[in-house]
Design an enzyme around this catalytic site. Structure first.
Site, PDB file in Angstrom:
ATOM      1  N   ASN A  11       0.872  -1.190   0.000  1.00  0.00           N
ATOM      2  CA  ASN A  11       0.000   0.000   0.000  1.00  0.00           C
ATOM      3  C   ASN A  11       0.901   1.230   0.000  1.00  0.00           C
ATOM      4  O   ASN A  11       1.508   1.545   1.018  1.00  0.00           O
ATOM      5  CB  ASN A  11      -0.893  -0.043   1.253  1.00  0.00           C
ATOM      6  CG  ASN A  11      -1.681   1.235   1.444  1.00  0.00           C
ATOM      7  OD1 ASN A  11      -1.835   2.028   0.508  1.00  0.00           O
ATOM      8  ND2 ASN A  11      -2.180   1.457   2.655  1.00  0.00           N
ATOM      9  N   LYS A  13       0.064   4.270  -0.265  1.00  0.00           N
ATOM     10  CA  LYS A  13      -0.605   5.446   0.318  1.00  0.00           C
ATOM     11  C   LYS A  13      -0.445   6.674  -0.604  1.00  0.00           C
ATOM     12  O   LYS A  13      -0.420   6.508  -1.820  1.00  0.00           O
ATOM     13  CB  LYS A  13      -0.073   5.724   1.724  1.00  0.00           C
ATOM     14  CG  LYS A  13      -0.082   4.468   2.599  1.00  0.00           C
ATOM     15  CD  LYS A  13       0.109   4.758   4.051  1.00  0.00           C
ATOM     16  CE  LYS A  13       0.242   3.450   4.808  1.00  0.00           C
ATOM     17  NZ  LYS A  13       0.103   3.593   6.245  1.00  0.00           N
ATOM     18  N   HIS A 101      -9.534   1.011   5.217  1.00  0.00           N
ATOM     19  CA  HIS A 101      -8.220   1.195   5.844  1.00  0.00           C
ATOM     20  C   HIS A 101      -8.379   2.153   7.031  1.00  0.00           C
ATOM     21  O   HIS A 101      -9.179   3.092   6.979  1.00  0.00           O
ATOM     22  CB  HIS A 101      -7.223   1.755   4.829  1.00  0.00           C
ATOM     23  CG  HIS A 101      -5.809   1.733   5.328  1.00  0.00           C
ATOM     24  ND1 HIS A 101      -5.326   2.679   6.205  1.00  0.00           N
ATOM     25  CD2 HIS A 101      -4.786   0.866   5.115  1.00  0.00           C
ATOM     26  CE1 HIS A 101      -4.066   2.392   6.491  1.00  0.00           C
ATOM     27  NE2 HIS A 101      -3.714   1.291   5.844  1.00  0.00           N
ATOM     28  N   GLU A 103      -6.735   4.568   7.987  1.00  0.00           N
ATOM     29  CA  GLU A 103      -6.536   5.988   7.667  1.00  0.00           C
ATOM     30  C   GLU A 103      -7.787   6.588   7.012  1.00  0.00           C
ATOM     31  O   GLU A 103      -8.080   7.768   7.203  1.00  0.00           O
ATOM     32  CB  GLU A 103      -5.280   6.150   6.794  1.00  0.00           C
ATOM     33  CG  GLU A 103      -4.018   5.942   7.633  1.00  0.00           C
ATOM     34  CD  GLU A 103      -2.816   5.379   6.895  1.00  0.00           C
ATOM     35  OE1 GLU A 103      -2.811   5.385   5.657  1.00  0.00           O
ATOM     36  OE2 GLU A 103      -1.884   4.920   7.582  1.00  0.00           O
ATOM     37  N   GLU A 173      -5.351  -5.286  10.771  1.00  0.00           N
ATOM     38  CA  GLU A 173      -4.310  -4.281  10.959  1.00  0.00           C
ATOM     39  C   GLU A 173      -4.536  -3.551  12.274  1.00  0.00           C
ATOM     40  O   GLU A 173      -5.333  -2.580  12.322  1.00  0.00           O
ATOM     41  CB  GLU A 173      -4.357  -3.264   9.822  1.00  0.00           C
ATOM     42  CG  GLU A 173      -4.133  -3.858   8.449  1.00  0.00           C
ATOM     43  CD  GLU A 173      -3.541  -2.821   7.524  1.00  0.00           C
ATOM     44  OE1 GLU A 173      -2.412  -3.024   7.090  1.00  0.00           O
ATOM     45  OE2 GLU A 173      -4.180  -1.795   7.267  1.00  0.00           O
ATOM     46  N   GLY A 179       2.568   1.915  10.804  1.00  0.00           N
ATOM     47  CA  GLY A 179       3.551   2.989  10.668  1.00  0.00           C
ATOM     48  C   GLY A 179       4.304   3.320  11.935  1.00  0.00           C
ATOM     49  O   GLY A 179       4.940   4.369  12.032  1.00  0.00           O
ATOM     50  N   SER A 219       3.487  -2.526  10.294  1.00  0.00           N
ATOM     51  CA  SER A 219       4.949  -2.528  10.408  1.00  0.00           C
ATOM     52  C   SER A 219       5.587  -3.853   9.990  1.00  0.00           C
ATOM     53  O   SER A 219       6.514  -4.335  10.632  1.00  0.00           O
ATOM     54  CB  SER A 219       5.367  -2.141  11.834  1.00  0.00           C
ATOM     55  OG  SER A 219       4.942  -0.822  12.114  1.00  0.00           O
TER      56      SER A 219
HETATM   57  C1  PEP Z   1      -0.736  -0.005   6.081  1.00  0.00           C
HETATM   58  O1  PEP Z   1      -0.692   1.104   5.604  1.00  0.00           O
HETATM   59  O2  PEP Z   1      -1.716  -0.730   5.861  1.00  0.00           O
HETATM   60  C2  PEP Z   1       0.363  -0.451   6.921  1.00  0.00           C
HETATM   61  C3  PEP Z   1       0.266  -1.618   7.485  1.00  0.00           C
HETATM   62  O3  PEP Z   1       1.428   0.396   7.067  1.00  0.00           O
HETATM   63  P1  PEP Z   1       2.876   0.044   7.706  1.00  0.00           P
HETATM   64  O4  PEP Z   1       3.336  -1.253   7.063  1.00  0.00           O
HETATM   65  O5  PEP Z   1       3.728   1.188   7.363  1.00  0.00           O
HETATM   66  O6  PEP Z   1       2.664  -0.148   9.167  1.00  0.00           O
END
Ligand code: PEP
Length: 259
Positions: A11, A13, A101, A103, A173, A179, A219
């Site tokens: 992803n 973003k 998601h 976000e 998630e 992040g 992460s």
């Molecule tokens: C994500 O954006 O879905 C995500 C898991 O980000 P990161 O891997 O940076 O934690």
């Protein structure tokens, strides 16, 4: 052992314009071996503005990488300024779309009902939906993680009927892991995946539930991918930050090879 095909999703973003996206995908393809894409699916989700360029690149170079979108609108068309519909994505050979998601839930105030409408639109439009769920830090610390995730799952799947061809994907998630450099322990990731699959089985029957791929996201890095991919109910990963480095993402995709 299940016969679910592993799925690794990057992803991107709101990173990379279309020229940078071309470079990133070319670099990634350079690092991938046939073995990496033979028995697992690799998907990248760039910003909307890069989809057309990457579609052309994937086709011309016959890359074994599929395209995903980071969001979609629940309606097919209409006066929805700034939005992009499922048929528009499908015309660009987009195969997957991420919905719900954290976000989007946070910054666009998307609730479960809207996420479910988007997931239904995706499946009706022959796209595969990656439905994201995950608890916040407080819920995890107070021991309510499973309750929160399963409530989100129920709401986000309202009226969503997967078909047999594995078109529904759930991404677990935990919000506190996105992040942040913090990851769920393998035991917590596996336990939540089992809880999700059990809830799916109650709803769709165990056969259908066994087809649904459950991803972990939060992460994910080359250093922790192996411990996640050996979990029985985790069928892949959704990767944010590390997917912006072709080298790191290639190491994640190539987790079965010696690093
Ligand atoms: C994500 O954006 O879905 C995500 C898991 O980000 P990161 O891997 O940076 O934690």
């Amino acid at each position: 052992m299940s016969d679910r095909t592993s799925l690794i999703v990057g992803n991107w973003k709101m990173h990379r314009d279309h020229l940078e996206a071309i470079q990133l995908l070319q670099r990634l393809a350079y690092h991938l071996s046939e073995e990496d894409t033979d028995e697992q699916e690799v998907v990248v989700c760039p910003p909307f503005t890069a989809l057309r360029s990457l579609q052309t690149l994937i086709q011309s170079d016959r890359m074994a990488v599929a395209l995903g979108a980071q969001d979609c609108h629940p309606e097919i068309e209409g006066a929805y300024t700034g939005d992009v519909s499922v048929p528009m994505l499908a015309r660009l050979d987009v195969r997957y779309v991420v919905v719900g998601h954290s976000e989007r839930r946070l910054f666009h105030e998307e609730d479960d009902a809207l996420v479910a409408r988007k997931a239904r639109a995706a499946l009706s439009g022959e796209l595969r939906a990656i439905v994201c769920v995950g608890e916040g830090e407080q819920a995890r610390e107070s021991g309510r993680a499973e309750e929160v995730v399963l409530a989100q799952l129920r709401g986000s799947l309202d009226g969503v009927e997967p078909r047999e061809d594995a078109d529904l994907v759930i991404a677990y998630e935990p919000v506190w892991a996105i992040g942040t450099g913090r990851t769920a322990t393998p035991t917590d990731a596996q336990d939540m995946a089992v809880a999700i699959r059990t809830a799916l089985a109650e709803r769709y029957g165990s056969e259908r539930a066994a087809d649904v791929r459950i991803l972990y996201g939060g992460s994910v890095k080359p250093a922790n991918i192996r411990s996640l991919m050996t979990l029985a109910d985790v069928d892949g990963v959704l990767v944010g930050g590390a997917s912006l480095s072709a080298e790191d993402f290639a190491l994640i995709v190539g987790h079965r090879r010696a690093i």
